[in-house]
Design an enzyme around this catalytic site. Structure first.
Site: not given
Length: 875
Positions: A204-205, A226, A275, A289, A758
């Site tokens: 995803k972005t 998102n 931002e 944005y 881990h």
């Protein structure tokens, strides 16, 4: 006769000659007409330009042209504008590039950029001013530069770094549509590029953009999707809410802060997180944005930042474009919209490179062009509905799509009490053609590193390619394109290209993961990275002169040798072997464990060709156990081997191996009874049996198998898991050895009860002993290593190695594979493939460090360790 011949040959000549004359006359006549028209038009145009053109007269209220035409602001209202007013005075203010008509224009204050004669002095030229108006070669037309040194103008002591993201630019676009993207294709040709860059899961972005600038997995930096819910904050995060600007969501140290903390300035023209006051700070320069800002305006602004005085100028820049992602969602990855979007972003990228060249920065700036993920086609007839699996669905909330998660609907009240296990059971093996696999998040493939965060809901659906999983048929958000899928799908692969004085030229490199980019950028800026999940130095092969030289990790816990004192055990440990009838036979087979120094040297050469694994855990008491067919590192606290290493040769014949002696176990006389497992542990009525880390069936003689039928080779296994384990070693391992001219095998248990990726501390493991002396591993690992050049065996490999690591969850059932009624041949290999991993993942989960004795630069060993094999062949 002679006369006839003359007539016969002369006639055609005359006809051809006449024809040529006619054609020549027509052509000459046409040329005369064209020249006349051209001369007349030229004179007329010059006359018009002189008498009726707005060129250099825009908005001059005093100008009167041919037939009293005007070029002032009010001419359109009066209807007396000169013929070229619109093109010269209006359109020129709307475009970001020069053309021959604009060159030398009168300065227009409303212009986006200028092509006037003084624009260089005033630093507001269009990006292509020099190439269009001054005749310089454009960046696109210029040959690839191969200078070894940075070519920076005065005032640029060190190369700036530009990180440029084109959202959703899947790697395949670069090869399919290369001719439509001349600028990006030139960067690929002249600079360095990978076949693809692997995104993190989910693809995803926001998760991936933040991973790129932190070097952290989503589970570590907190932006796990998102859209997400945090029970501790009792808040929801989405791209459409202001909550995304709450610093509480954003962990880790993004690149701009790393640069600023070390005295550099950073500027971001859009980037997820830029931002947000992360750790109380914003970038030195940032833009809130606004997706409606034209790409050219973004590029122009970045170029202006590069024009700032040295004391104010940033060293690190980000640039973000929404395309081709937006078009990919709307039309799918194979669509006219995507093709158009690729041309648009290529044009804008070309503007950047032209602007850099105009400033003599094109061979000074280190630029990285990449994407966050790929794109795949989705279909409305490829939907899985939860209403097909549950009679009611109102008790849970579902994040729908390609990477679905399920949690309680009533939050925060039911968040922790929600029965995730029951949900997974109800979704498992329900249909023969089911297009998703349900997982409890801790059971997802470890290579994903997608578990240890309260924001990652416990129920996760791993969806097939091009399918979507949603709540009900009321969801009609289908068709077009989407992303978020398994990051091993080829459709999810992203681009990576780089160019600049620090990068090699005209080079293609093997794929790598985007967690490695952060360290790379720190090296380009010559600063120290913050702690991250990347492997520093693994991308040194991209650079002409690496800034950071890695070294092997120093061993933390030294080994001892478990000595051979007495061929007869002091305690039987409740073990029994009916085939050893008396103490003489027992003594005889135990004596085989007492190797001479020559035999130890021989077995190390064959079975530890790249050196023994080093132990990086603290206070781990362990010893080496040598056998003719294998070597193991025995962990005394766990009472089991930490690892076992052996080499399976390419079988020269197909004769069956000697049969394994059944029901035969004995105490290893080299290990004190207090540090050994008791065979009676496996006799109780429970779901656990014993497995062998080194398979006895791999021995080449009937006698040598007794070296494996000992307590120091025992590991606890669930009955169902052992079926899969045995099939792998008896069938698949032989297959790999045959295909690869032999393989070295290192395998062992993993303890990751807190599922953080881990190795667990001893006290963490103790919590899960369940009143037994032997801890049950959460996973088992197998690392197969062979020579990339298959003409060499593993023990005689002079060059690069090839690796195939697996981390297999150790669970009581095989429900993940829906094996009911199926032979192992139909599902075991698929299960192993699903849990492919990197060697580095194995190291993190075991506290071991591999390949330290391999004679090869450490940075190349790190490439090997961070390599993830893939099995996907189609998009």
């Amino acid at each position: 006769m002679e006369s006839t011949l003359t007539l016969a040959t002369e006639q055609p000549v005359k006809k051809n000659t006449l024809k040529k004359y006619k054609i020549a006359c027509i052509v000459l006549l046409a040329l005369l007409v064209i020249m006349s028209l051209g001369l007349g038009l030229g004179l007329g145009l010059r006359k018009l330009e002189k008498q009726g053109s707005c060129r250099k007269k825009c908005f001059d209220a005093s100008f009167r042209g041919l037939e009293n035409c005007r070029c002032d602001v009010a001419c359109k209202d009066r209807g007396d504008c000169c013929w070229d007013f619109e093109d010269t005075c209006v359109e020129s203010t709307r475009i970001w590039m020069c053309n021959k008509f604009r060159c030398g224009e009168t300065r227009l204050e409303a212009s986006l950029c200028s092509c006037s004669d003084d624009c260089l002095q005033r630093k507001d030229c269009c990006a292509d001013y020099k190439s269009v108006c001054q005749g310089e070669t454009s960046w696109l037309e210029e040959n690839c530069d191969t200078a070894q040194q940075s070519q920076c103008p005065e005032g640029f002591d060190l190369p700036p770094v530009i990180l440029f993201s084109m959202d959703g630019f899947r790697a395949e676009y670069l090869y399919t549509w290369d001719t439509l993207m001349p600028n990006i294709n030139k960067l690929k040709t002249c600079g360095i590029h990978s076949k693809y860059m692997r995104a993190m899961y989910p693809t995803k972005t926001f998760p991936n953009h933040y991973t790129i600038v932190t070097g952290l997995y989503p589970e570590s930096h907190g932006i796990i999707d998102n859209n997400m819910y945090d029970v501790n904050l009792n808040k929801n995060f989405s791209l459409s809410s202001k909550e995304q600007n709450n610093p509480a969501w954003w962990h880790g140290q993004p690149m701009w802060l790393t640069a600023m903390y070390q005295g550099l300035k950073a500027a971001t023209y859009f980037w997820p997180g830029s931002e947000v006051a992360i750790n109380g700070s914003f970038p030195s320069i940032y833009m809130p944005y606004n997706g409606s800002v034209p790409f050219e305006e973004r590029i122009s602004t970045l170029l202006k930042w590069l024009d700032l005085p040295k004391a104010e100028r940033p060293r690190f820049y980000t640039m973000y474009f929404e395309e081709p992602d937006s078009s990919g969602h709307a039309g799918g990855p194979v669509s006219a919209r995507v093709i158009k979007a690729l041309q648009v972003v290529d044009h804008a990228f070309g503007m950047l490179m032209e602007g850099l060249k105009q400033r003599n920065l094109h061979n000074c700036v280190n630029i990285i062009l990449l994407a966050d993920h790929g794109m795949d086609q989705t279909y409305c007839n490829k939907m899985e509905y939860m209403t097909d699996y549950f009679p009611r669905i109102n008790f849970f909330y579902m994040y729908e799509g390609p990477a679905p998660r399920i949690r309680a609907h009533n939050i925060p009240h039911d968040f922790f009490s929600f029965n995730s296990e029951e949900i997974v059971r109800n979704l498992s093996c329900r249909k023969p053609d089911q297009h998703f696999k349900p997982y409890l998040t801790p059971d997802l493939p470890k290579r994903l590193h997608y578990a240890k965060n309260v924001r990652i809901d416990k129920v996760h659906l791993f969806v097939d390619q091009q399918w979507l999983a949603v709540r009900s048929k009321s969801n009609t958000n289908c068709g077009g394109g989407n992303h978020g899928y398994n990051n091993e799908f080829r459709s999810m692969e992203a681009i990576f290209l780089a160019h600049g004085p620090s990068f090699k030229e005209k080079t293609e490199v093997e794929p790598f993961e985007n967690i490695e980019v952060y360290n790379l950028m720190c090296d380009l800026l010559r600063i120290q990275p913050a702690p991250n999940n990347g492997t520093h130095g693994s991308l040194n092969h991209l650079l002409k002169v690496p800034f950071y030289e890695p070294s092997h990790a120093e061993e933390v816990s030294k080994f001892s040798v478990c000595g051979f004192a007495n061929p007869l055990p002091t305690e039987s440990l409740d073990c029994f072997c009916p085939h050893l009838q008396n103490s003489t036979q027992l003594e005889q087979v135990n004596q085989m464990l007492n190797l001479t120094q020559e035999e130890i040297t021989a077995t190390v050469k064959v079975n530890l060709p790249f050196g023994r694994p080093r132990v990086l855990q603290k206070n781990v008491d362990h010893c080496l156990l040598y056998h003719r067919e294998y070597v193991s590192g025995f962990g005394k606290a766990m009472r089991m081997p930490m690892w076992s290493s052996y080499t399976v040769p390419q079988l020269g014949d197909t004769s069956p191996l000697p049969p394994t002696v059944p029901d035969c176990l004995r105490a290893d006389v080299r290990v004190p009874p207090s540090e050994s497992q008791k065979c009676s542990f496996y006799l109780a009525d429970k779901n656990i049996t014993h497995g062998f880390l080194y398979p006895p069936a791999s021995n080449r003689t009937s006698d040598s198998q007794y070296d494996a039928l000992i307590t120091s080779n025992l590991v606890p296994m669930y009955e169902e898991f052992r079926k899969m384990w045995d099939y792998f070693h008896s069938v698949l391992l032989i297959k790999h050895a045959t295909e690869r001219n032999g393989v070295n095998v290192v395998s062992g248990p993993i303890f990751d009860y807190n599922y953080d990726g881990h190795f667990d501390a001893p006290d963490e493991i103790t919590k899960h002993l369940a009143n037994t002396d032997v801890p049950i591993p959460t996973h088992y690992f197998v690392v197969l290593t062979s020579c990339k050049n298959k003409s060499h065996t593993p023990e005689n490999c002079p060059g690069w190695l090839d690796v195939l690591p697996f981390i297999i969850p150790h669970r009581p059932t095989n429900v993940e594979s829906c094996p009911e009624g199926k032979p192992e041949a139909l599902w075991v290999e698929e299960r192993f493939t699903a849990h492919i991993a990197r060697v580095r993942d194995v190291e993190l989960l075991t506290g071991l460090d591999f390949y330290q004795d391999k004679v090869q630069p450490v940075s190349e060993i790190l490439q090997l360790k961070t390599y993830l094999p893939t099995f996907e062949t189609t998009i």
